[in-house]
Design a protein around this motif. Structure first.
Motif, PDB file in Angstrom:
ATOM      1  N   GLY A  27      -3.790   7.734  -7.461  1.00 15.83           N
ATOM      2  CA  GLY A  27      -4.261   8.882  -6.692  1.00 15.83           C
ATOM      3  C   GLY A  27      -4.277  10.165  -7.497  1.00 15.83           C
ATOM      4  O   GLY A  27      -4.241  10.167  -8.723  1.00 15.83           O
ATOM      5  N   ASN A  28      -4.368  11.247  -6.800  1.00 15.14           N
ATOM      6  CA  ASN A  28      -4.467  12.598  -7.341  1.00 15.14           C
ATOM      7  C   ASN A  28      -5.797  12.798  -8.054  1.00 15.14           C
ATOM      8  O   ASN A  28      -6.676  13.449  -7.517  1.00 15.14           O
ATOM      9  CB  ASN A  28      -3.284  12.937  -8.236  1.00 15.14           C
ATOM     10  CG  ASN A  28      -3.179  14.420  -8.515  1.00 15.14           C
ATOM     11  OD1 ASN A  28      -3.576  15.236  -7.697  1.00 15.14           O
ATOM     12  ND2 ASN A  28      -2.652  14.778  -9.663  1.00 15.14           N
ATOM     13  N   ALA A  31       4.443   6.351  -2.804  1.00 12.78           N
ATOM     14  CA  ALA A  31       3.510   7.319  -2.239  1.00 12.78           C
ATOM     15  C   ALA A  31       2.562   7.812  -3.315  1.00 12.78           C
ATOM     16  O   ALA A  31       2.855   7.727  -4.509  1.00 12.78           O
ATOM     17  CB  ALA A  31       4.277   8.500  -1.639  1.00 12.78           C
ATOM     18  N   ALA A  32       1.424   8.306  -2.884  1.00 12.17           N
ATOM     19  CA  ALA A  32       0.432   8.856  -3.810  1.00 12.17           C
ATOM     20  C   ALA A  32      -0.430   9.857  -3.049  1.00 12.17           C
ATOM     21  O   ALA A  32      -0.508   9.827  -1.817  1.00 12.17           O
ATOM     22  CB  ALA A  32      -0.436   7.741  -4.382  1.00 12.17           C
ATOM     23  N   ILE A  33      -1.080  10.726  -3.797  1.00 16.53           N
ATOM     24  CA  ILE A  33      -1.983  11.708  -3.200  1.00 16.53           C
ATOM     25  C   ILE A  33      -3.363  11.068  -3.117  1.00 16.53           C
ATOM     26  O   ILE A  33      -4.040  10.916  -4.123  1.00 16.53           O
ATOM     27  CB  ILE A  33      -2.009  13.007  -4.034  1.00 16.53           C
ATOM     28  CG1 ILE A  33      -0.594  13.589  -4.135  1.00 16.53           C
ATOM     29  CG2 ILE A  33      -2.978  14.009  -3.431  1.00 16.53           C
ATOM     30  CD1 ILE A  33      -0.457  14.712  -5.136  1.00 16.53           C
ATOM     31  N   PHE A  34      -3.762  10.662  -1.901  1.00 20.96           N
ATOM     32  CA  PHE A  34      -5.061  10.030  -1.677  1.00 20.96           C
ATOM     33  C   PHE A  34      -5.425  10.159  -0.202  1.00 20.96           C
ATOM     34  O   PHE A  34      -4.613  10.588   0.613  1.00 20.96           O
ATOM     35  CB  PHE A  34      -5.043   8.544  -2.090  1.00 20.96           C
ATOM     36  CG  PHE A  34      -4.227   7.665  -1.185  1.00 20.96           C
ATOM     37  CD1 PHE A  34      -4.831   6.973  -0.140  1.00 20.96           C
ATOM     38  CD2 PHE A  34      -2.865   7.519  -1.362  1.00 20.96           C
ATOM     39  CE1 PHE A  34      -4.078   6.172   0.709  1.00 20.96           C
ATOM     40  CE2 PHE A  34      -2.111   6.717  -0.535  1.00 20.96           C
ATOM     41  CZ  PHE A  34      -2.720   6.042   0.517  1.00 20.96           C
ATOM     42  N   GLY A  35      -6.650   9.771   0.136  1.00 21.03           N
ATOM     43  CA  GLY A  35      -7.073   9.728   1.522  1.00 21.03           C
ATOM     44  C   GLY A  35      -7.471  11.055   2.126  1.00 21.03           C
ATOM     45  O   GLY A  35      -7.663  11.161   3.327  1.00 21.03           O
ATOM     46  N   HIS A  36      -7.614  12.079   1.314  1.00 20.73           N
ATOM     47  CA  HIS A  36      -7.973  13.411   1.799  1.00 20.73           C
ATOM     48  C   HIS A  36      -9.448  13.651   1.499  1.00 20.73           C
ATOM     49  O   HIS A  36      -9.793  14.362   0.554  1.00 20.73           O
ATOM     50  CB  HIS A  36      -7.104  14.481   1.140  1.00 20.73           C
ATOM     51  CG  HIS A  36      -5.639  14.221   1.303  1.00 20.73           C
ATOM     52  ND1 HIS A  36      -4.968  14.491   2.469  1.00 20.73           N
ATOM     53  CD2 HIS A  36      -4.722  13.684   0.459  1.00 20.73           C
ATOM     54  CE1 HIS A  36      -3.691  14.157   2.335  1.00 20.73           C
ATOM     55  NE2 HIS A  36      -3.522  13.662   1.116  1.00 20.73           N
ATOM     56  N   GLN A  37     -10.320  13.041   2.276  1.00 17.68           N
ATOM     57  CA  GLN A  37     -11.752  13.044   1.999  1.00 17.68           C
ATOM     58  C   GLN A  37     -12.279  14.463   1.778  1.00 17.68           C
ATOM     59  O   GLN A  37     -12.103  15.342   2.606  1.00 17.68           O
ATOM     60  CB  GLN A  37     -12.506  12.382   3.145  1.00 17.68           C
ATOM     61  CG  GLN A  37     -13.920  12.049   2.796  1.00 17.68           C
ATOM     62  CD  GLN A  37     -14.544  11.147   3.839  1.00 17.68           C
ATOM     63  OE1 GLN A  37     -14.094  11.066   4.966  1.00 17.68           O
ATOM     64  NE2 GLN A  37     -15.599  10.478   3.449  1.00 17.68           N
ATOM     65  N   VAL A  86       4.444  13.914  -7.177  1.00 20.12           N
ATOM     66  CA  VAL A  86       5.112  12.881  -6.364  1.00 20.12           C
ATOM     67  C   VAL A  86       6.150  12.247  -7.304  1.00 20.12           C
ATOM     68  O   VAL A  86       5.954  11.154  -7.824  1.00 20.12           O
ATOM     69  CB  VAL A  86       4.096  11.845  -5.810  1.00 20.12           C
ATOM     70  CG1 VAL A  86       4.797  10.866  -4.869  1.00 20.12           C
ATOM     71  CG2 VAL A  86       2.944  12.526  -5.097  1.00 20.12           C
ATOM     72  N   PRO A  87       7.256  12.959  -7.535  1.00 19.70           N
ATOM     73  CA  PRO A  87       8.168  12.595  -8.627  1.00 19.70           C
ATOM     74  C   PRO A  87       8.908  11.271  -8.479  1.00 19.70           C
ATOM     75  O   PRO A  87       9.405  10.752  -9.475  1.00 19.70           O
ATOM     76  CB  PRO A  87       9.163  13.765  -8.654  1.00 19.70           C
ATOM     77  CG  PRO A  87       9.109  14.338  -7.276  1.00 19.70           C
ATOM     78  CD  PRO A  87       7.697  14.146  -6.813  1.00 19.70           C
ATOM     79  N   ASN A  88       8.986  10.707  -7.294  1.00 22.67           N
ATOM     80  CA  ASN A  88       9.731   9.461  -7.122  1.00 22.67           C
ATOM     81  C   ASN A  88       8.840   8.229  -7.121  1.00 22.67           C
ATOM     82  O   ASN A  88       9.313   7.127  -6.868  1.00 22.67           O
ATOM     83  CB  ASN A  88      10.570   9.519  -5.842  1.00 22.67           C
ATOM     84  CG  ASN A  88      11.661  10.560  -5.963  1.00 22.67           C
ATOM     85  OD1 ASN A  88      12.248  10.739  -7.021  1.00 22.67           O
ATOM     86  ND2 ASN A  88      11.905  11.276  -4.890  1.00 22.67           N
ATOM     87  N   GLN A 106       0.839  -1.205   0.000  1.00 19.48           N
ATOM     88  CA  GLN A 106       0.000   0.000   0.000  1.00 19.48           C
ATOM     89  C   GLN A 106       0.874   1.256   0.000  1.00 19.48           C
ATOM     90  O   GLN A 106       1.792   1.366   0.809  1.00 19.48           O
ATOM     91  CB  GLN A 106      -0.877  -0.003   1.247  1.00 19.48           C
ATOM     92  CG  GLN A 106      -1.678   1.261   1.429  1.00 19.48           C
ATOM     93  CD  GLN A 106      -2.442   1.261   2.753  1.00 19.48           C
ATOM     94  OE1 GLN A 106      -2.861   0.215   3.221  1.00 19.48           O
ATOM     95  NE2 GLN A 106      -2.611   2.428   3.332  1.00 19.48           N
ATOM     96  N   PRO A 107       0.614   2.209  -0.909  1.00 18.52           N
ATOM     97  CA  PRO A 107       1.386   3.451  -0.899  1.00 18.52           C
ATOM     98  C   PRO A 107       1.100   4.268   0.363  1.00 18.52           C
ATOM     99  O   PRO A 107       0.052   4.128   0.986  1.00 18.52           O
ATOM    100  CB  PRO A 107       0.883   4.202  -2.137  1.00 18.52           C
ATOM    101  CG  PRO A 107       0.135   3.211  -2.945  1.00 18.52           C
ATOM    102  CD  PRO A 107      -0.348   2.157  -2.008  1.00 18.52           C
ATOM    103  N   LYS A 108       2.022   5.130   0.681  1.00 19.28           N
ATOM    104  CA  LYS A 108       1.816   6.071   1.772  1.00 19.28           C
ATOM    105  C   LYS A 108       1.051   7.275   1.226  1.00 19.28           C
ATOM    106  O   LYS A 108       1.308   7.719   0.112  1.00 19.28           O
ATOM    107  CB  LYS A 108       3.157   6.509   2.351  1.00 19.28           C
ATOM    108  CG  LYS A 108       3.875   5.383   3.062  1.00 19.28           C
ATOM    109  CD  LYS A 108       5.269   5.805   3.466  1.00 19.28           C
ATOM    110  CE  LYS A 108       6.017   4.678   4.127  1.00 19.28           C
ATOM    111  NZ  LYS A 108       6.196   3.497   3.327  1.00 19.28           N
ATOM    112  N   ALA A 109       0.106   7.791   2.011  1.00 19.80           N
ATOM    113  CA  ALA A 109      -0.613   9.006   1.616  1.00 19.80           C
ATOM    114  C   ALA A 109       0.374  10.171   1.682  1.00 19.80           C
ATOM    115  O   ALA A 109       1.083  10.341   2.672  1.00 19.80           O
ATOM    116  CB  ALA A 109      -1.799   9.250   2.533  1.00 19.80           C
TER     117      ALA A 109
END
Length: 165
Positions: free
Chosen positions: A94-95, A62-68, A80-82, A49-52
Motif C-alpha cells: 500500500g501507500n 495493516a497498510a494504507i490502501f482502499g482510499h479511492q 505504519v511502523p508495526n 488480508q491487511p486492515k486498511a
C-alpha cells in the motif's frame, strides 16, 4: 532504457530489481516464523488480508490502501511502523506503488506493492504491473536499496565527498 538510469557497478544505493524488492517484501524463512515455502501473501508478514489503515496506525497487519482517489493520504515510509517485513522494510504494502529496476516492453518499468487508492488485492505478492517512468503518477514512488552489512560490520551510510580535481 525504460526511462531510469541502469544500476552502476559498485553502487551504494539503487532502485531494487524485482527479485530484491520481492524478497525484501515477502520472504521470511519458515524456521524463523515464516510460512511453509518462506513467502507471505502480503508484505505485512501475513497471509491474511491487511486492515486498511491511516498513517500512524499501530496495527501489525495493516497498510494504507482502499482510499479511492484519496491521493492526499500519501504518507512517508514508516507511517505504519508495526507492519514490517522480516527484513525490517516498511510500507511495501500500500501507500504508493514502487518502481522496480526491471524493464518490460522496452520502455516500461515494473511497479509493485499497491497504493493508497487500490484494493487489498493489489497488495498481494502475485500482483505486478508496469508503467512508463517518463510520466507522473500521483500514487507511485520508489524505494532505494543497499547491500546488507555483514554480521559485526557497522555500516557507513554517510555520503562520500566527491574527489577534488
Amino acid at each position: 532504457k525504460g526511462g531510469l538510469a541502469p544500476r552502476e557497478a559498485g553502487a551504494r544505493v539503487w532502485i531494487p530489481s524485482e527479485n530484491e524488492w520481492y524478497k525484501a517484501a515477502y520472504y521470511q524463512p519458515a524456521d524463523q516464523g515464516g510460512p511453509a515455502g518462506g513467502y507471505w501473501r502480503y508484505a505485512t508478514r501475513s497471509n491474511d488480508q491487511p486492515k486498511a489503515a491511516a498513517p500512524g496506525s499501530e496495527l501489525a497487519n495493516a497498510a494504507i490502501f482502499g482510499h479511492q482517489h484519496q491521493f492526499r493520504l500519501l504518507a512517508p515510509v514508516g507511517s505504519v511502523p508495526n507492519a514490517t517485513s522480516h527484513y525490517g522494510t516498511l510500507d511495501q504494502a500500500g501507500n504508493a506503488w514502487e518502481w522496480i529496476e526491471t524493464t518490460v516492453f522496452d520502455t516500461q518499468r515494473i511497479i509493485r506493492g499497491g497504493s493508497m487508492c487500490g484494493s487489498h488485492e493489489k497488495l498481494l505478492s502475485t500482483v505486478r504491473t508496469s508503467a512508463s517512468p517518463t510520466k507522473r503518477y500521483p500514487d507511485t514512488g520508489f524505494r532505494l536499496a543497499r547491500a546488507m552489512p555483514k554480521a559485526g560490520d557497522t555500516p557507513n551510510l554517510r555520503p562520500t565527498p566527491p574527489k577534488q580535481p
